[in-house]
Write a protein that holds these residues in place. Structure first.
Motif, PDB file in Angstrom:
ATOM      1  N   GLU A  18       0.824  -1.209   0.000  1.00  0.00           N
ATOM      2  CA  GLU A  18       0.000   0.000   0.000  1.00  0.00           C
ATOM      3  C   GLU A  18       0.862   1.266   0.000  1.00  0.00           C
ATOM      4  N   LYS A  22       1.000   4.220  -2.765  1.00  0.00           N
ATOM      5  CA  LYS A  22       0.869   5.621  -2.357  1.00  0.00           C
ATOM      6  C   LYS A  22       2.022   6.432  -2.933  1.00  0.00           C
ATOM      7  N   ASP A  27      -4.325   7.153  -4.540  1.00  0.00           N
ATOM      8  CA  ASP A  27      -5.080   7.335  -3.303  1.00  0.00           C
ATOM      9  C   ASP A  27      -5.333   5.925  -2.788  1.00  0.00           C
ATOM     10  N   VAL A  28      -4.810   5.611  -1.604  1.00  0.00           N
ATOM     11  CA  VAL A  28      -4.839   4.234  -1.113  1.00  0.00           C
ATOM     12  C   VAL A  28      -5.784   4.103   0.073  1.00  0.00           C
ATOM     13  N   ILE A  48      -2.329   6.795   4.232  1.00  0.00           N
ATOM     14  CA  ILE A  48      -3.270   5.798   3.739  1.00  0.00           C
ATOM     15  C   ILE A  48      -4.517   5.840   4.611  1.00  0.00           C
TER      16      ILE A  48
END
Length: 172
Positions: A18, A22, A27-28, A48
């Motif tokens: 993740e 990013k 956009d995580v 996140i």
């Protein structure tokens, strides 16, 4: 032209993938009802957005699974479908859906494949577990009957909705 929106389902205590997404400009959003409570802070610090939800269909958790020992028992009942999550977060698409959810991926695929209105992610990256997987990692109930033939059927069904396999690796 659309911003990259990445959903990471199943993070446990590891945000490596993740964070990489990013850093590549996505956009995580991370989801895991089995993560220890401190993961919310860790995710926020990495930029996140984290939700203590499990995505898919609810099944029994295996008490021997080390991933749930540090989790909030109340969070283990917070299951949502991918469609519910997208509506809640007001997302009309997902660029990449990553799943590492120890057998629960079958419920996610079934919910996606039965809904004719499914908005499919542009890309999928997932671990897929079959019958006979180590019961310390995956509840056998989740993968009962999930044979190589069923796996091939899933891949054909995914191909029928437009996906192509670009990489796969068997994990003994």
């Amino acid at each position: 032209k659309e911003p990259c929106v990445m959903y990471g389902i199943g993070i446990a205590r590891d945000l490596t993938f993740e964070v990489t997404m990013k850093n590549h400009g996505c956009d995580v959003y991370a989801f895991d009802c089995t993560s220890p409570p401190y993961m919310m802070d860790r995710a926020r610090d990495a930029g996140i957005t984290f939700y203590p939800w499990c995505i898919g269909t609810q099944h029994a958790f295996n008490a021997d699974n080390g991933y749930i020992k540090e989790s909030d028992p109340n969070a283990l009942t917070q299951f949502k479908s991918l469609a519910q999550v997208m509506i809640t977060l007001q997302h009309s698409y997902v660029s990449l859906l990553k799943m590492d959810i120890e057998g629960f991926e079958w419920g996610v695929f079934e919910s996606l494949l039965v809904d004719e209105k499914t908005i499919w992610p542009q890309q999928l990256a997932f671990e897929l577990h079959l019958e006979g997987t180590n019961p310390k990692a995956v509840n056998p109930e989740l993968v009962q009957g999930k044979t190589p033939d069923i796996m091939h059927d899933l891949f054909h069904r995914l191909q029928n909705v437009g996906y192509k396999v670009v990489y796969k690796q068997l994990n003994p």
